[in-house]
Design a protein around this motif. Structure first.
Motif, PDB file in Angstrom:
ATOM      1  N   VAL A 124       0.773  -1.094   0.016  1.00 48.57           N
ATOM      2  CA  VAL A 124       0.093   0.118  -0.002  1.00 48.57           C
ATOM      3  C   VAL A 124       0.965   1.180   0.089  1.00 48.57           C
ATOM      4  N   GLY A 125       0.451   2.374  -0.493  1.00 47.91           N
ATOM      5  CA  GLY A 125       1.183   3.620  -0.458  1.00 47.91           C
ATOM      6  C   GLY A 125       0.111   4.807   0.086  1.00 47.91           C
ATOM      7  N   VAL A 126       0.671   5.570   0.454  1.00 41.47           N
ATOM      8  CA  VAL A 126      -0.178   6.683   1.468  1.00 41.47           C
ATOM      9  C   VAL A 126       0.142   7.938   0.726  1.00 41.47           C
ATOM     10  N   ALA A 127      -0.772   8.707   0.235  1.00 44.41           N
ATOM     11  CA  ALA A 127      -0.388  10.024  -0.462  1.00 44.41           C
ATOM     12  C   ALA A 127      -0.219  10.957   0.538  1.00 44.41           C
ATOM     13  N   THR A 128      -1.122  11.195   1.368  1.00 44.48           N
ATOM     14  CA  THR A 128      -0.864  12.424   2.444  1.00 44.48           C
ATOM     15  C   THR A 128       0.526  12.244   3.064  1.00 44.48           C
ATOM     16  N   THR A 129       1.196  11.141   3.000  1.00 45.71           N
ATOM     17  CA  THR A 129       2.281  10.953   4.079  1.00 45.71           C
ATOM     18  C   THR A 129       3.321  10.426   3.281  1.00 45.71           C
ATOM     19  N   GLY A 130       3.188  10.207   1.909  1.00 48.64           N
ATOM     20  CA  GLY A 130       4.314   9.590   1.094  1.00 48.64           C
ATOM     21  C   GLY A 130       5.030   8.427   1.697  1.00 48.64           C
ATOM     22  N   THR A 131       4.056   7.710   2.219  1.00 45.41           N
ATOM     23  CA  THR A 131       4.695   6.265   2.816  1.00 45.41           C
ATOM     24  C   THR A 131       4.461   5.309   1.987  1.00 45.41           C
ATOM     25  N   ILE A 132       5.268   4.267   2.031  1.00 40.74           N
ATOM     26  CA  ILE A 132       5.011   2.694   1.313  1.00 40.74           C
ATOM     27  C   ILE A 132       5.086   1.972   2.338  1.00 40.74           C
ATOM     28  N   ILE A 133       4.043   0.922   2.185  1.00 44.14           N
ATOM     29  CA  ILE A 133       3.941  -0.031   3.330  1.00 44.14           C
ATOM     30  C   ILE A 133       4.172  -1.232   2.609  1.00 44.14           C
ATOM     31  N   LEU A 134       5.097  -2.146   3.278  1.00 52.15           N
ATOM     32  CA  LEU A 134       5.320  -3.547   2.968  1.00 52.15           C
ATOM     33  C   LEU A 134       4.710  -4.340   3.879  1.00 52.15           C
ATOM     34  N   ASP A 135       4.050  -5.573   3.378  1.00 53.32           N
ATOM     35  CA  ASP A 135       3.490  -6.494   4.380  1.00 53.32           C
ATOM     36  C   ASP A 135       4.342  -7.802   4.291  1.00 53.32           C
ATOM     37  N   HIS A 136       5.224  -7.788   3.258  1.00 51.71           N
ATOM     38  CA  HIS A 136       6.285  -8.940   3.474  1.00 51.71           C
ATOM     39  C   HIS A 136       5.846 -10.315   3.020  1.00 51.71           C
ATOM     40  N   ALA A 138       5.118 -12.666  -0.600  1.00 47.58           N
ATOM     41  CA  ALA A 138       6.156 -13.343  -1.454  1.00 47.58           C
ATOM     42  C   ALA A 138       6.817 -12.349  -2.381  1.00 47.58           C
ATOM     43  N   ASP A 139       6.349 -11.452  -2.568  1.00 50.27           N
ATOM     44  CA  ASP A 139       6.674 -10.444  -3.622  1.00 50.27           C
ATOM     45  C   ASP A 139       7.800  -9.307  -3.209  1.00 50.27           C
ATOM     46  N   GLN A 140       7.766  -9.390  -1.809  1.00 48.72           N
ATOM     47  CA  GLN A 140       8.324  -8.313  -0.897  1.00 48.72           C
ATOM     48  C   GLN A 140       9.535  -9.149   0.099  1.00 48.72           C
ATOM     49  N   GLY A 141       9.367 -10.052   0.270  1.00 50.98           N
ATOM     50  CA  GLY A 141      10.688 -10.939   1.102  1.00 50.98           C
ATOM     51  C   GLY A 141      10.497 -10.515   2.472  1.00 50.98           C
ATOM     52  N   ARG A 142      11.387 -11.042   3.068  1.00 51.00           N
ATOM     53  CA  ARG A 142      11.511 -10.872   4.458  1.00 51.00           C
ATOM     54  C   ARG A 142      11.984  -9.390   4.906  1.00 51.00           C
ATOM     55  N   ARG A 143      11.815  -8.996   6.277  1.00 55.80           N
ATOM     56  CA  ARG A 143      11.849  -7.666   6.401  1.00 55.80           C
ATOM     57  C   ARG A 143      13.212  -7.035   6.441  1.00 55.80           C
ATOM     58  N   GLU A 144      14.019  -8.246   6.674  1.00 57.16           N
ATOM     59  CA  GLU A 144      15.637  -7.918   6.825  1.00 57.16           C
ATOM     60  C   GLU A 144      16.288  -7.773   5.352  1.00 57.16           C
ATOM     61  N   LEU A 145      15.511  -8.276   4.514  1.00 53.47           N
ATOM     62  CA  LEU A 145      16.246  -8.038   3.209  1.00 53.47           C
ATOM     63  C   LEU A 145      15.878  -6.505   2.784  1.00 53.47           C
ATOM     64  N   GLY A 175      -7.006 -10.857   7.148  1.00 55.37           N
ATOM     65  CA  GLY A 175      -8.114 -11.428   6.843  1.00 55.37           C
ATOM     66  C   GLY A 175      -8.000 -12.595   7.433  1.00 55.37           C
ATOM     67  N   PRO A 176      -8.743 -13.742   6.894  1.00 54.09           N
ATOM     68  CA  PRO A 176      -8.542 -15.296   7.753  1.00 54.09           C
ATOM     69  C   PRO A 176      -7.308 -15.667   7.666  1.00 54.09           C
ATOM     70  N   ASP A 177      -6.429 -15.385   6.913  1.00 50.09           N
ATOM     71  CA  ASP A 177      -5.148 -15.983   6.902  1.00 50.09           C
ATOM     72  C   ASP A 177      -4.032 -15.332   7.714  1.00 50.09           C
ATOM     73  N   GLY A 178      -4.601 -14.366   8.845  1.00 51.00           N
ATOM     74  CA  GLY A 178      -3.863 -13.853   9.899  1.00 51.00           C
ATOM     75  C   GLY A 178      -3.087 -12.485   9.687  1.00 51.00           C
ATOM     76  N   ALA A 179      -2.594 -12.006  10.422  1.00 47.99           N
ATOM     77  CA  ALA A 179      -1.690 -10.784  10.626  1.00 47.99           C
ATOM     78  C   ALA A 179      -0.510 -10.971   9.713  1.00 47.99           C
ATOM     79  N   TRP A 180       0.076  -9.967   9.296  1.00 42.17           N
ATOM     80  CA  TRP A 180       1.572  -9.892   8.852  1.00 42.17           C
ATOM     81  C   TRP A 180       2.430  -9.014   9.294  1.00 42.17           C
ATOM     82  N   PRO A 181       3.549  -9.051   9.319  1.00 41.74           N
ATOM     83  CA  PRO A 181       4.495  -7.912   9.583  1.00 41.74           C
ATOM     84  C   PRO A 181       4.506  -6.946   8.672  1.00 41.74           C
ATOM     85  N   LEU A 182       4.638  -5.640   9.191  1.00 44.23           N
ATOM     86  CA  LEU A 182       4.474  -4.345   8.382  1.00 44.23           C
ATOM     87  C   LEU A 182       5.784  -3.467   8.485  1.00 44.23           C
TER      88      LEU A 182
END
Length: 218
Positions: A124-136, A138-145, A175-182
């Motif tokens: 997700v991207g947030v216009a008012t803050t210029g923020t990009i959010i990763l939920d990690h 498969a196409d974003q990978g582990r946070r440490e990467l 959703g039903p699959d549970g929470a993800w790190p952000l």
């Protein structure tokens, strides 16, 4: 007179000329602002991302791979880590420029320390803050990467950009699959020392390239 009585007397004196009570003011009108259009939201997002000293590259769906390769080339990246679920075309573009490691290959601190860049998608991207959010996913990978390499090339589609934080949180609600790190990214990693000198690349990449994908197929 006690201290309490003195305080109360002063309060009564200060409010003696107030003739109304909260119940006398009537209903409070709530004015709702109209939500901006898609074009305005994308313009605001691009401006705020750039204001954080990140580079914004606007392309159509067919130009993403070329933009990824060009960003890596411009920043002299010779080794790149990519998530295992990254778009194959983006991975191929990175391979034309640099040696590519998959997320499963960059599992040790030594391996990650030798990587110049990381290429990811986003959530997700947030216009008012210029923020990009990763939920990690498969196409974003582990946070440490995304925290160790010096350059982060991040691809975000126009339909992933929302106007404000409440909209972003609504999209990210598990959703039903549970929470993800952000991971919330507002520009390159930066901090200031005691003399207020800005230092970049302290807690993450010092260079952020945002590839904004616009078009009917995005």
């Amino acid at each position: 007179m006690s201290a309490r009585d003195e305080i109360l007397a002063r309060v009564r004196g200060a409010t003696a000329d107030i003739a109304t009570t909260p119940g006398d003011r009537g209903p409070v009108a709530v004015v709702e602002e109209a939500s901006p259009g898609v074009a305005e939201t994308l313009i605001l997002f691009g401006e705020n991302v750039a204001d954080y000293r990140a580079q914004v590259v606007r392309v159509g769906p067919s130009g993403v791979a070329a933009a990824v390769g060009q960003a890596l080339r411009e920043h002299g990246c010779r080794t790149v880590v990519v998530p295992d679920g990254l778009d194959p075309a983006w991975r191929a573009a990175a391979q034309e420029v640099a040696r590519v490691l998959s997320g499963t290959e960059a599992t040790t601190h030594l391996a990650r320390d030798t990587v110049d860049a990381v290429v990811t998608a986003s959530a997700v991207g947030v216009a008012t803050t210029g923020t990009i959010i990763l939920d990690h996913r498969a196409d974003q990978g582990r946070r440490e990467l995304t925290l160790v390499p010096d350059t982060h090339v991040c691809v975000i589609r126009a339909d992933q950009v929302v106007h404000d934080v409440p909209e972003a949180v609504a999209r990210l609600r598990p959703g039903p699959d549970g929470a993800w790190p952000l991971t919330w990214i507002s520009g390159p990693s930066a901090t200031s020392d005691i003399e207020l000198q800005r230092v970049e690349g302290v807690h993450g990449p010092r260079t952020l390239v945002v590839v904004l994908v616009e078009g009917p197929e995005a």
